[in-house]
Design a protein around this motif. Structure first.
Motif: not given
Length: 533
Positions: A508-533
């Motif tokens: 969950v992200l609260s508005k307004p959110f920091e761009l760095r925080l959003l970038h980190e969360k997207i990176t985290q979940f994309i990498n996790k999905q990649a490991l599962m494939l």
């Protein structure tokens, strides 16, 4: 005093007369009969507390009478004393007690023993009845408490819903302002424009702080308020507040003066956001209520204990001052010193109430010294742990956030300004993004396309983000139930965040959110999905 009913049952009238003579007193009502069946009727119809029953009677003996009384729920609590002339053999006493009697009186009756025993049972009856009465009162009180608790919980829920909705409605446009200011900052600007953008950012964050203040008061009431201490440069916090408020001071031709103790450390452990709120409110108030002269912020060390410093922040103005009898009133919510104050100076009366609560929660002390017509001094004193100077590092927000490679994201957002900002962010990060205006449209797009992640707004028309998230998690769209979902919302109440997680959101992200925080969360979940494939 309420009279207590005593029933006398004996087949010999002379025995009844003798007992009545012994037991007659103002606080009892004596009822007598020579017939056991009549005794049963009287016991049924009247509130009999004690029954003196002869053992030997024709038609029905005392044991049989008591067995019938004890078998009936309406008469089972009558205290029975057997009166007998038969042998005092223990077997008769045991039989009588097993039947339900509480005591025996033996003929010929000893007047002192008889009177003493009946007195003790009368006292017992009164105590029992008092207990019953108190229990009923307690039950009634408990029902009232339960009702009051239900009303309080209902009121709390209404208040939380109102705060959540208002938080969302107000924070959403502020999120747009902050986002647009961040985008403008990255464009080519003159030095003057850069300064204006900087002030716009500070002002919008300050406005966001006002909304958070209202939510904070709610959290304080609910006992959910937390102080988050980090390394803080006190001079930097003070300068930021002074720079923001300097425009208002210049408009009134007031001098803003700062004075810092030369021994003030570079970094201390403090909640910089809450300290900023306290100083913003106190200095803002000082400027508001001062028409000429100056406002001075003085920061000085008052005491030392090991690695801890007691620091005092004092704000002195040359304003209207506060009457002595009104000083306590100004710290109450929505209150000001005088009715004319709101008319002449404006304001809600929330500021000092917030400062008082924040000071208390930070473990500090807030004091005020004022002279009507000459000015006021507000002081906030608190202990701070000194931290070793941190190494100079490049500010994070200046670091370029790296683009993504072959990442596709579905964004569900109905607010046009927020959508504009996210479109720009996704473009800068080279993300392939599809957009939906509501939860239903997001489901339709998810059915037709494959995505690495979903950014889901919570509040949307047609179908909100929580409902859409729940449907995804229940395999509403076959094969898509495990897609990572990050929800974002302008509502910041704890129960809103819990509701999102309960619905199936990964984060969950609260508005307004920091761009760095959003970038980190997207990176985290994309990498996790990649490991599962």
């Amino acid at each position: 005093m309420e009279k207590i009913n005593i029933l006398i049952v004996d087949d010999r009238p002379e025995n009844i007369i003798a007992l009545e003579a012994l037991l007659e007193r103002d606080d009892v009502n004596l009822i007598s009969t020579t017939l056991p069946n009549e005794a049963l009727r009287l016991a049924w119809e009247m509130d009999i507390a004690i029954a003196l029953v002869d053992v030997q009677m024709p038609e029905m003996d005392g044991f049989e009478l008591v067995e019938i009384l004890k078998s009936n729920p309406r008469t089972k609590d009558i205290l029975v004393i057997f009166v007998t002339a038969i042998s005092t053999d223990a077997k008769y006493a045991v039989k009588g007690l097993n039947t339900g009697a509480v005591d025996y009186l033996y003929k010929p009756l000893n007047p002192y023993v008889t009177s003493a025993k009946v007195d003790s049972f009368l006292q017992f009856v009164r105590t029992q009845r008092d207990i019953v009465k108190k229990n009923k009162e307690l039950e009634a009180y408990q029902k009232e408490l339960i009702k009051a608790k239900e009303l309080a919980e209902q009121g709390k829920k209404i208040k939380e819903n109102f705060l959540a909705n208002m938080s969302h409605e107000i924070r959403t446009p502020i999120n747009g302002i902050i986002g647009l200011a961040n985008l403008l900052e990255k464009t080519t600007l003159t030095a003057e424009q850069n300064e204006m953008i900087s002030l716009l950012q500070i002002s919008s964050n300050s406005l966001l702080g006002v909304i958070n203040d209202i939510l904070d008061l709610s959290k304080i009431d609910a006992g959910m308020f937390k102080i988050n201490r980090t390394a803080t440069d006190l001079e930097e916090v003070c300068h930021a507040v002074i720079n923001l408020l300097s425009i208002r001071a210049k408009e009134k031709d007031l001098e803003l003066i700062t004075s810092f103790d030369p021994d003030l450390p570079k970094n201390v452990s403090a909640d910089s956001l809450r300290l900023n709120q306290i100083l913003m409110n106190l200095i803002g108030n000082a400027i508001k209520f001062t028409n000429k002269g100056s406002v001075t912020l003085k920061v000085e060390i008052m005491d030392r204990k090991g690695n801890n410093l007691q620091i005092r922040f004092s704000i002195t103005d040359t304003g209207i001052g506060i009457p002595t009898d009104k000083i306590e009133k100004i710290f109450e919510t929505f209150e000001q010193a005088d009715e004319s104050t709101t008319m002449n100076f404006g304001g809600t009366g929330l500021g000092l109430s917030i400062v008082k609560n924040l000071a208390r929660l930070k473990g500090g002390v807030l004091t005020v010294d004022s002279c009507e017509g000459q000015g006021s001094t507000f002081c906030f004193v608190n202990w701070y742990e000194v931290l070793q100077d941190l190494p100079e590092t490049k500010e994070k927000h200046l670091d370029k956030l790296l683009p993504f490679t072959n990442v596709r994201i579905l964004v569900a957002e109905d607010n046009p300004i927020n959508k504009f900002l996210i479109v720009k962010i996704m473009k800068d990060w080279e993300v392939i993004a599809d957009f939906a205006d509501n939860g239903q449209e997001a489901l339709d797009k998810l059915r037709d396309n494959n995505y690495d992640l979903i950014l889901m707004d919570t509040f949307m028309p047609v179908m909100n983000g929580l409902e859409a998230t729940r449907l995804i998690r229940t395999d509403h769209i076959p094969g898509k139930k495990d897609i990572p979902i990050i929800t974002f919302s302008a509502a910041v109440m704890e129960n809103d965040k819990k509701a999102a997680i309960d619905a199936g959101a990964n984060d969950v992200l609260s508005k307004p959110f920091e761009l760095r925080l959003l970038h980190e969360k997207i990176t985290q979940f994309i990498n996790k999905q990649a490991l599962m494939l």
